[in-house]
Design a protein around this motif. Structure first.
Motif, PDB file in Angstrom:
ATOM      1  N   ILE A 189      -2.920  13.976  35.468  1.00  0.00           N
ATOM      2  CA  ILE A 189      -3.180  12.561  35.773  1.00  0.00           C
ATOM      3  C   ILE A 189      -4.458  12.094  35.084  1.00  0.00           C
ATOM      4  CG2 ILE A 189      -3.826  10.971  37.637  1.00  0.00           C
ATOM      5  CD1 ILE A 189      -1.806  12.580  39.409  1.00  0.00           C
ATOM      6  N   ALA A 190      -5.495  12.919  35.128  1.00  0.00           N
ATOM      7  CA  ALA A 190      -6.749  12.555  34.454  1.00  0.00           C
ATOM      8  C   ALA A 190      -6.531  12.421  32.951  1.00  0.00           C
ATOM      9  CB  ALA A 190      -7.824  13.602  34.749  1.00  0.00           C
ATOM     10  N   ALA A 191      -5.795  13.357  32.358  1.00  0.00           N
ATOM     11  CA  ALA A 191      -5.527  13.313  30.917  1.00  0.00           C
ATOM     12  C   ALA A 191      -4.706  12.071  30.562  1.00  0.00           C
ATOM     13  CB  ALA A 191      -4.790  14.583  30.487  1.00  0.00           C
ATOM     14  N   ARG A 192      -3.699  11.774  31.360  1.00  0.00           N
ATOM     15  CA  ARG A 192      -2.858  10.602  31.097  1.00  0.00           C
ATOM     16  C   ARG A 192      -3.689   9.319  31.172  1.00  0.00           C
ATOM     17  NH1 ARG A 192       0.855  11.509  34.811  1.00  0.00           N
ATOM     18  NH2 ARG A 192       1.861  13.007  33.450  1.00  0.00           N
ATOM     19  N   MET A 193      -4.584   9.251  32.140  1.00  0.00           N
ATOM     20  CA  MET A 193      -5.447   8.082  32.283  1.00  0.00           C
ATOM     21  C   MET A 193      -6.323   7.903  31.035  1.00  0.00           C
ATOM     22  SD  MET A 193      -8.721   7.523  34.732  1.00  0.00           S
ATOM     23  CE  MET A 193      -9.500   8.796  33.782  1.00  0.00           C
ATOM     24  N   LEU A 194      -6.938   8.989  30.551  1.00  0.00           N
ATOM     25  CA  LEU A 194      -7.787   8.902  29.359  1.00  0.00           C
ATOM     26  C   LEU A 194      -6.971   8.496  28.133  1.00  0.00           C
ATOM     27  CD1 LEU A 194     -10.015  12.060  29.907  1.00  0.00           C
ATOM     28  CD2 LEU A 194     -10.672   9.659  30.233  1.00  0.00           C
ATOM     29  N   SER A 195      -5.774   9.037  28.018  1.00  0.00           N
ATOM     30  CA  SER A 195      -4.893   8.682  26.905  1.00  0.00           C
ATOM     31  C   SER A 195      -4.574   7.189  26.908  1.00  0.00           C
ATOM     32  CB  SER A 195      -3.605   9.510  27.006  1.00  0.00           C
ATOM     33  OG  SER A 195      -2.640   9.053  26.102  1.00  0.00           O
ATOM     34  N   LEU A 196      -4.319   6.643  28.077  1.00  0.00           N
ATOM     35  CA  LEU A 196      -4.012   5.214  28.189  1.00  0.00           C
ATOM     36  C   LEU A 196      -5.243   4.350  27.935  1.00  0.00           C
ATOM     37  CD1 LEU A 196      -1.660   5.323  31.307  1.00  0.00           C
ATOM     38  CD2 LEU A 196      -1.004   4.796  28.940  1.00  0.00           C
ATOM     39  N   ILE A 197      -6.378   4.742  28.489  1.00  0.00           N
ATOM     40  CA  ILE A 197      -7.615   3.970  28.307  1.00  0.00           C
ATOM     41  C   ILE A 197      -8.000   3.897  26.833  1.00  0.00           C
ATOM     42  CG2 ILE A 197     -10.121   4.032  28.688  1.00  0.00           C
ATOM     43  CD1 ILE A 197      -9.525   5.022  31.536  1.00  0.00           C
ATOM     44  N   TRP A 198      -7.924   5.039  26.132  1.00  0.00           N
ATOM     45  CA  TRP A 198      -8.360   5.102  24.735  1.00  0.00           C
ATOM     46  C   TRP A 198      -7.216   4.872  23.744  1.00  0.00           C
ATOM     47  CZ3 TRP A 198     -11.425   9.922  26.436  1.00  0.00           C
ATOM     48  CH2 TRP A 198     -12.666   9.533  26.933  1.00  0.00           C
ATOM     49  N   ASN A 199      -6.007   4.679  24.262  1.00  0.00           N
ATOM     50  CA  ASN A 199      -4.832   4.405  23.423  1.00  0.00           C
ATOM     51  C   ASN A 199      -4.657   5.459  22.322  1.00  0.00           C
ATOM     52  OD1 ASN A 199      -2.536   2.982  22.673  1.00  0.00           O
ATOM     53  ND2 ASN A 199      -3.660   1.744  21.189  1.00  0.00           N
ATOM     54  N   ILE A 200      -4.674   6.730  22.761  1.00  0.00           N
ATOM     55  CA  ILE A 200      -4.462   7.842  21.840  1.00  0.00           C
ATOM     56  C   ILE A 200      -3.384   8.753  22.430  1.00  0.00           C
ATOM     57  CG2 ILE A 200      -6.718   7.788  20.713  1.00  0.00           C
ATOM     58  CD1 ILE A 200      -7.703   9.910  22.615  1.00  0.00           C
ATOM     59  N   PRO A 201      -2.740   9.567  21.588  1.00  0.00           N
ATOM     60  CA  PRO A 201      -1.643  10.411  22.070  1.00  0.00           C
ATOM     61  C   PRO A 201      -2.061  11.402  23.150  1.00  0.00           C
ATOM     62  CG  PRO A 201      -1.681  10.356  19.671  1.00  0.00           C
ATOM     63  CD  PRO A 201      -2.934   9.684  20.139  1.00  0.00           C
TER      64      PRO A 201
ATOM     65  N   GLY B  88     -24.603  11.329  19.225  1.00  0.00           N
ATOM     66  CA  GLY B  88     -24.977  10.018  18.702  1.00  0.00           C
ATOM     67  C   GLY B  88     -24.458   8.862  19.528  1.00  0.00           C
ATOM     68  N   GLY B  89     -23.779   9.157  20.636  1.00  0.00           N
ATOM     69  CA  GLY B  89     -23.259   8.099  21.500  1.00  0.00           C
ATOM     70  C   GLY B  89     -22.045   7.409  20.906  1.00  0.00           C
ATOM     71  N   ASP B  90     -21.897   6.118  21.189  1.00  0.00           N
ATOM     72  CA  ASP B  90     -20.720   5.351  20.762  1.00  0.00           C
ATOM     73  C   ASP B  90     -20.533   5.333  19.257  1.00  0.00           C
ATOM     74  OD1 ASP B  90     -20.082   4.810  23.355  1.00  0.00           O
ATOM     75  OD2 ASP B  90     -20.919   2.787  23.363  1.00  0.00           O
ATOM     76  N   ASP B  91     -21.622   5.366  18.491  1.00  0.00           N
ATOM     77  CA  ASP B  91     -21.502   5.342  17.029  1.00  0.00           C
ATOM     78  C   ASP B  91     -20.844   6.608  16.494  1.00  0.00           C
ATOM     79  OD1 ASP B  91     -22.753   2.906  17.043  1.00  0.00           O
ATOM     80  OD2 ASP B  91     -24.743   3.721  16.613  1.00  0.00           O
ATOM     81  N   ASP B  92     -20.944   7.704  17.250  1.00  0.00           N
ATOM     82  CA  ASP B  92     -20.450   9.009  16.842  1.00  0.00           C
ATOM     83  C   ASP B  92     -19.086   9.334  17.461  1.00  0.00           C
ATOM     84  OD1 ASP B  92     -20.846  11.364  15.447  1.00  0.00           O
ATOM     85  OD2 ASP B  92     -21.907  12.351  17.081  1.00  0.00           O
ATOM     86  N   PHE B  93     -18.702   8.625  18.524  1.00  0.00           N
ATOM     87  CA  PHE B  93     -17.525   8.956  19.331  1.00  0.00           C
ATOM     88  C   PHE B  93     -16.217   8.716  18.581  1.00  0.00           C
ATOM     89  CE2 PHE B  93     -14.252   7.765  22.456  1.00  0.00           C
ATOM     90  CZ  PHE B  93     -14.215   8.930  23.194  1.00  0.00           C
ATOM     91  N   PHE B  94     -15.356   9.738  18.573  1.00  0.00           N
ATOM     92  CA  PHE B  94     -14.029   9.623  17.961  1.00  0.00           C
ATOM     93  C   PHE B  94     -13.131  10.708  18.536  1.00  0.00           C
ATOM     94  CE2 PHE B  94     -10.807  11.073  15.074  1.00  0.00           C
ATOM     95  CZ  PHE B  94     -10.189   9.896  14.698  1.00  0.00           C
ATOM     96  N   LEU B  95     -11.933  10.332  18.970  1.00  0.00           N
ATOM     97  CA  LEU B  95     -10.936  11.302  19.419  1.00  0.00           C
ATOM     98  C   LEU B  95      -9.586  10.972  18.800  1.00  0.00           C
ATOM     99  CD1 LEU B  95     -11.751  11.658  23.235  1.00  0.00           C
ATOM    100  CD2 LEU B  95     -12.148  13.366  21.453  1.00  0.00           C
ATOM    101  N   SER B  96      -8.851  12.015  18.425  1.00  0.00           N
ATOM    102  CA  SER B  96      -7.506  11.860  17.875  1.00  0.00           C
ATOM    103  C   SER B  96      -6.441  11.922  18.967  1.00  0.00           C
ATOM    104  CB  SER B  96      -7.218  12.967  16.865  1.00  0.00           C
ATOM    105  OG  SER B  96      -8.157  12.960  15.826  1.00  0.00           O
ATOM    106  N   ALA B  97      -6.689  12.728  20.016  1.00  0.00           N
ATOM    107  CA  ALA B  97      -5.697  12.920  21.066  1.00  0.00           C
ATOM    108  C   ALA B  97      -6.356  13.514  22.304  1.00  0.00           C
ATOM    109  CB  ALA B  97      -4.579  13.840  20.590  1.00  0.00           C
ATOM    110  N   ILE B  98      -5.629  13.435  23.411  1.00  0.00           N
ATOM    111  CA  ILE B  98      -6.002  14.101  24.657  1.00  0.00           C
ATOM    112  C   ILE B  98      -4.972  15.196  24.894  1.00  0.00           C
ATOM    113  CG2 ILE B  98      -6.294  13.864  27.165  1.00  0.00           C
ATOM    114  CD1 ILE B  98      -8.398  12.314  25.605  1.00  0.00           C
TER     115      ILE B  98
END
Length: 193
Positions: free
Chosen positions: A131-143, A104-114
């Motif tokens: 490094i990739a995981a840390r970057m995604l965690s910082l971008i999305w502000n999730i654990p 569903g795209g952005d309307d469906d997108f949800f993550l709790s953690a990386i």
């Protein structure tokens, strides 16, 4: 689109020695925990999206695309070349995993953690994925959650077989361990190479 997630949901009800705590992280409006995991401890890199329903106590793989580094014949896979392979494929794999998991795209997108493989494994490929995981965690502000590669395999086996208290001989490439789940709710390693 070809589905990379072909398994049915797995129940955790038969894992009596692994109590599922109440969520301490953000959950979606259906009370589900959804994580994106990056695994790249050797020559294969994979990005999976996993959903855990607290209501039904089941895990469900939403997507699991992966790429394998295949070196020239007779060379084996070397850390530097393997890490470069992972660096070249991690972004397209993350995009593919998200697109499959959240059609569903952005309307469906949800993550709790990386989540990411913290080790053991080949140092350079592990570092590229961390490094990739840390970057995604910082971008999305999730654990950001580091996962032991061996324990990840064992937990998948426990969920799929229903074994509640196994003593395990884990053999995978350069990693060998004898371990068991203890009454302190953690794995004890009796020996390793």
């Amino acid at each position: 689109m070809v589905s990379t997630a072909i398994d049915a949901p797995c129940s955790v009800l038969n894992l009596d020695n692994l109590p599922i705590p109440p969520p301490t992280h953000k959950v979606n409006d259906r009370g589900e925990t959804i994580v994106l995991g990056i695994e790249g401890s050797a020559n294969k890199i994979g990005v999976g999206v996993l959903k855990y329903s607290h209501e039904t106590q089941t895990y469900h793989i939403l997507s699991n695309p992966r790429k394998t580094f295949i070196p020239p014949t007779g060379q084996g896979f070397l850390p530097r070349e393997t890490a470069l392979h992972h660096q070249n494929h991690v972004v397209p794999l993350v995009k593919a995993a998200i697109n499959e998991a959240f059609p569903g795209g952005d309307d469906d997108f949800f993550l709790s953690a990386i989540c990411f493989t913290q080790g053991p494994g080949m140092g350079a490929p592990l570092q590229s994925c961390a490094i990739a995981a840390r970057m995604l965690s910082l971008i999305w502000n999730i654990p950001l959650v580091g996962v032991n590669h061996c324990v990840g395999h064992i937990e998948m086996g426990r969920v799929s077989t229903g074994a509640s208290n196994p003593v395990v001989l884990y053999v995978s490439g350069g990693n060998t361990q004898v371990l068991a789940y203890s009454s302190q709710q953690k794995y004890c390693i009796f020996g390793e190479t």
